[in-house]
Design an enzyme around this catalytic site. Structure first.
Site, PDB file in Angstrom:
ATOM      1  N   GLU B  60      -4.339  12.192  -2.031  1.00  0.00           N
ATOM      2  CA  GLU B  60      -4.799  11.293  -3.090  1.00  0.00           C
ATOM      3  C   GLU B  60      -5.518  10.067  -2.547  1.00  0.00           C
ATOM      4  OE1 GLU B  60      -1.710  12.560  -3.060  1.00  0.00           O
ATOM      5  OE2 GLU B  60      -1.390  13.606  -4.947  1.00  0.00           O
ATOM      6  N   HIS B 129       8.579  10.665 -10.689  1.00  0.00           N
ATOM      7  CA  HIS B 129       7.513  11.353 -11.436  1.00  0.00           C
ATOM      8  C   HIS B 129       7.357  10.832 -12.866  1.00  0.00           C
ATOM      9  CE1 HIS B 129       7.559  14.130  -8.128  1.00  0.00           C
ATOM     10  NE2 HIS B 129       6.760  14.999  -8.716  1.00  0.00           N
TER      11      HIS B 129
HETATM   12  C1  LIG Z   1       1.616  12.599  -3.870  1.00  0.00           C
HETATM   13  C2  LIG Z   1       1.869  13.828  -4.632  1.00  0.00           C
HETATM   14  N1  LIG Z   1       0.818  14.575  -5.021  1.00  0.00           N
HETATM   15  C3  LIG Z   1       1.013  15.709  -5.721  1.00  0.00           C
HETATM   16  C4  LIG Z   1       2.274  16.124  -6.047  1.00  0.00           C
HETATM   17  C5  LIG Z   1       2.474  17.392  -6.871  1.00  0.00           C
HETATM   18  N2  LIG Z   1       2.957  18.445  -6.008  1.00  0.00           N
HETATM   19  C6  LIG Z   1       4.268  18.615  -5.835  1.00  0.00           C
HETATM   20  S1  LIG Z   1       4.581  19.771  -4.721  1.00  0.00           S
HETATM   21  C7  LIG Z   1       2.969  20.107  -4.462  1.00  0.00           C
HETATM   22  C8  LIG Z   1       2.604  21.160  -3.466  1.00  0.00           C
HETATM   23  C9  LIG Z   1       3.123  20.870  -2.104  1.00  0.00           C
HETATM   24  O1  LIG Z   1       2.995  21.979  -1.274  1.00  0.00           O
HETATM   25  P1  LIG Z   1       3.662  22.069   0.143  1.00  0.00           P
HETATM   26  O2  LIG Z   1       3.581  20.775   0.856  1.00  0.00           O
HETATM   27  O3  LIG Z   1       3.054  23.238   0.831  1.00  0.00           O
HETATM   28  O4  LIG Z   1       5.206  22.339  -0.143  1.00  0.00           O
HETATM   29  P2  LIG Z   1       5.870  23.584  -0.896  1.00  0.00           P
HETATM   30  O5  LIG Z   1       5.827  23.294  -2.351  1.00  0.00           O
HETATM   31  O6  LIG Z   1       5.127  24.798  -0.514  1.00  0.00           O
HETATM   32  O7  LIG Z   1       7.283  23.599  -0.421  1.00  0.00           O
HETATM   33  C10 LIG Z   1       2.187  19.296  -5.262  1.00  0.00           C
HETATM   34  C11 LIG Z   1       0.734  19.340  -5.316  1.00  0.00           C
HETATM   35  C12 LIG Z   1       3.343  15.292  -5.647  1.00  0.00           C
HETATM   36  N3  LIG Z   1       4.611  15.600  -5.956  1.00  0.00           N
HETATM   37  N4  LIG Z   1       3.120  14.175  -4.926  1.00  0.00           N
END
Ligand SMILES: Cc1ncc(C[n+]2csc(CCOP(=O)(O)OP(=O)(O)O)c2C)c(N)n1
Ligand SMILES: [Mg+2]
Lengths: 328, 324
Positions: B60, B129
């Protein structure tokens, strides 16, 4: 691993029955990562992770009851129903959460390592993040600081191939090895497959020794796979990857079944023992679900507790709390 | 007029502006191939392709800053934040870069960027959130903040925001995405800085923005049915710029006001409104200004408790009864 899997299956059932709200990010398919790495920790070692945190919570020794009750939003939950699925905590077990903001936990792990070094404690902090989290600036800042200040933090990248609906190929410019970015910060790194628990443990152990003895950081990337959608509410779970891909992992790469088979092949475990472990895990999960169901919700007054230390533990006289804290 | 959802209204606004101006680009996490985490951008990638609808990784701070930079050269990025709660990762880019560049360049540089996404509690996703940061951003001269309550307002305001030459923080609500309202088929714009009287009344003024408007309308109905009190509901729609005149005109008519927001009370938007009303219409007031906001604590996860934490129609009714 059975305990984590059965806990989550039960929580999924409860979620679908409307027993909880919000998100439920299941760890199913990734259990070997938390179990293999956390199984090596000693009394000076710490853990912090992201929102996909049920596995780590159970691996550090939290009870299913306190975790399930937290998912149900009950006063008996580990965070008294205040945190929810993404925010499980057990500082008594040196487990510092469950964090909802992607990569937000990465400097926290660094800080825990800082405190260990500051206090002269020979420990480390396992700090978990996803393949999507590696693209947050704060992670890179943390890596630089970890190396510059020579801190005993171990970043474990749980590479399950996807960040929500975005495959690794679409999120990272350098796709081959996420851990290799550590080179740019003069940090040792390694990579292994989560299916091979012996290998994960060996490589984690090397990192732990490096942390404890040299106070140096490590980045360890572990390949793994999640079976369910990003969270239970992920409507596209079977769109950004094929059902065949998911089935392939479940059939041929299930870390629980592979480990069980290996232990049986090696004569360490019998079929009967495995069945008994599974049975116990199911019973424990069912009991946790009942416990959570029967537990009370927090009271309205609880909304205003756990915000300021001095209000929860008011002193008398000179040190009594002063000023207005809440503005309703 | 068609009955369309808040989500669809936003989607239509984006599509219309993409067609109208080749510089409009929609970017963010999961906005293209996934169709948007909350499906606001559904179908746009299929229709307009990867140049106009851009998927970005979880960075972001990087991509908000990138959008600010691109906007200085005339691109009009509409950046989706999956949640406004994630804006804090990009806070510096929004506050220091987007918010200050016009001023610090002596007016030489435009920053036509829109940052949009849901900013609400009430969905049991816990404290990290559930932030409602409209007051934080509205505190910054140089930024604009809007928070539409209906599909009609969402569409008209988003189109205006995209055409605006300054950074607009556009705050939506996941609980409203599925709600439907009448929306004209012909094109229309809603200017920022113009409030809307959503219900006419004579006994008390309720001022709100975002979903709190819906709560106020519900409260107004109860007050009418149960207490014979006719509440006027003023929907700010835009917080900065603020339509002071519509608020004051209503207060001059009803002589009483209760301000309602889903934000926290301290330094909230309504703190600003209360100061403004007492300063500019002190003699019109027959009672102290009342305020109802989220109970002043981080958002609690526990679902039944979070319901209590956010303003409810009942709480608004009680406050009105205490004020009248
Ligand atoms: C700063 C922020 N941006 C976006 C999100 C929304 N979000 C939560 S989990 C996620 C994906 C993260 O993927 P990864 O790091 O690969 O972890 P996984 O879910 O595969 O365990 C997103 C986009 C968030 N929680 N925080
Ligand atoms: Mg991932």
């Amino acid at each position: 691993m059975y305990r984590i899997r059965r806990f989550e299956q039960t929580s999924l059932k409860a979620y679908n029955a409307g027993k909880m709200g919000g998100f439920l990010h299941l760890y199913t398919g990734q259990e070997s990562v938390a179990v293999a790495t956390i199984s090596l920790l000693g009394e000076n070692d710490h853990v912090v992770t992201a929102y996909r945190d049920h596995g780590h919570a159970i691996a550090v020794g939290m009870t299913m009851n306190e975790c399930m009750a937290e998912l149900f939003g009950k006063a008996t939950g580990c965070s008294k129903g205040k945190g929810g699925s993404m925010h499980l905590f057990a500082p008594d077990k040196r487990y510092w959460g469950g964090h909802g903001i992607v990569a937000g936990q990465t400097p926290l792990g660094l800080g825990i390592a800082y405190a260990l070094k500051y206090k002269g404690i020979p420990g480390c902090c396992l700090t978990y993040l996803g393949d999507g989290a590696v693209n947050q600036g704060v992670y890179h800042e943390s890596l630089n600081l970890a190396s510059l200040l020579s801190l005993p933090v171990i970043y474990i990248i749980e590479n399950n191939g996807y960040s929500m609906g975005t495959s690794l190929a679409r999120s990272s410019a350098f796709k081959q090895l996420l851990a290799q970015r550590a080179e740019g910060y003069n940090i040792c790194w390694d990579q292994c497959n989560g299916e091979n628990i012996y290998e994960v443990r060996a490589k984690t152990q090397a990192a732990i020794v490096r942390a404890r003895e040299e106070s140096r950081p490590t980045v360890l990337e572990i390949a793994t796979y999640r079976y369910y959608g990003h969270s239970v509410a992920d409507a596209n779970a079977r769109k950004y990857r094929t059902p065949e891909e998911i089935d392939h992992y479940k059939t041929y790469h299930d870390p629980l079944l592979l480990w069980q088979k290996r232990l049986i092949d090696e004569g360490i475990l019998t079929e009967e023992q495995a069945t008994a472990i599974d049975y116990e895990a199911r019973a424990e999960a069912d009991a946790a679900s009942r416990f959570a169901d029967e537990s009370p919700f927090p009271e309205e007054a609880d909304i205003f507790k756990d915000i300021y230390s001095e209000l929860d533990h008011p002193a008398e006289g000179e040190n009594a709390p002063r000023g207005t804290f809440f503005f309703n | 007029m068609a009955l369309i959802s808040y989500r669809k209204a936003l989607n239509d606004a984006l599509a219309e502006e993409i067609l109208r101006d080749e510089n409009v680009v929609v970017m963010g996490e999961e906005v293209a191939e996934y169709n948007g985490a909350y499906k606001v951008t559904e179908g746009l990638w299929g229709r307009f392709g990867s140049k106009r609808i851009v998927d970005l990784p979880i960075s972001e701070g990087g991509f908000v800053g990138m959008a600010v930079g691109a906007s200085m050269l005339g691109v009009r990025p509409v950046v989706e934040l999956m949640f406004w709660s994630f804006a804090y990762v990009a806070f510096d880019q929004i506050i220091n870069n987007a918010g200050c560049v016009r001023y610090m360049s002596g007016g030489q540089i435009n920053c036509p960027i829109v940052i949009r996404g849901p900013a609400n509690g009430g969905t049991n996703v816990g404290a990290t959130h559930s932030h409602t940061p409209e007051n934080l951003f509205a505190a910054m001269p140089g930024l604009k903040v809007v928070a539409p309550a209906t599909a009609y307002d969402a569409k008209g305001l988003l189109k205006t925001a995209i055409r605006d030459n300054d950074p607009v923080m556009f705050m939506e609500n996941t609980l409203l995405y599925g709600e439907k309202w009448e929306v004209p088929e012909d094109e229309y714009l809603i200017p920022m800085g113009v409030a809307d009287v959503k219900r006419v009344g004579s006994d008390i003024t309720l001022v709100a923005h975002g979903r709190a408007v819906i709560t106020c309308l519900e409260a107004a109905q109860i007050l009418e049915a149960e207490n014979g009190i006719h509440a006027e509901v003023v929907d700010l729609r835009s917080i900065r710029p603020l339509d002071e005149e519509t608020i004051l005109a209503s207060v001059r008519k009803t002589h009483r006001a209760v301000l309602v927001e889903e934000n926290k009370p301290f330094c909230g938007v309504d703190a600003q409104l209360a100061a403004m009303i007492q300063e500019k219409a002190f003699d019109e007031l027959d009672a102290p200004i009342g305020r109802i906001s989220a109970l002043d604590a981080p958002a609690i996860y526990s679902p039944p408790l979070e319901k209590i934490q956010l303003p409810t129609a009942r709480r608004v009714v009680q406050k009105v009864l205490a004020t009248c």
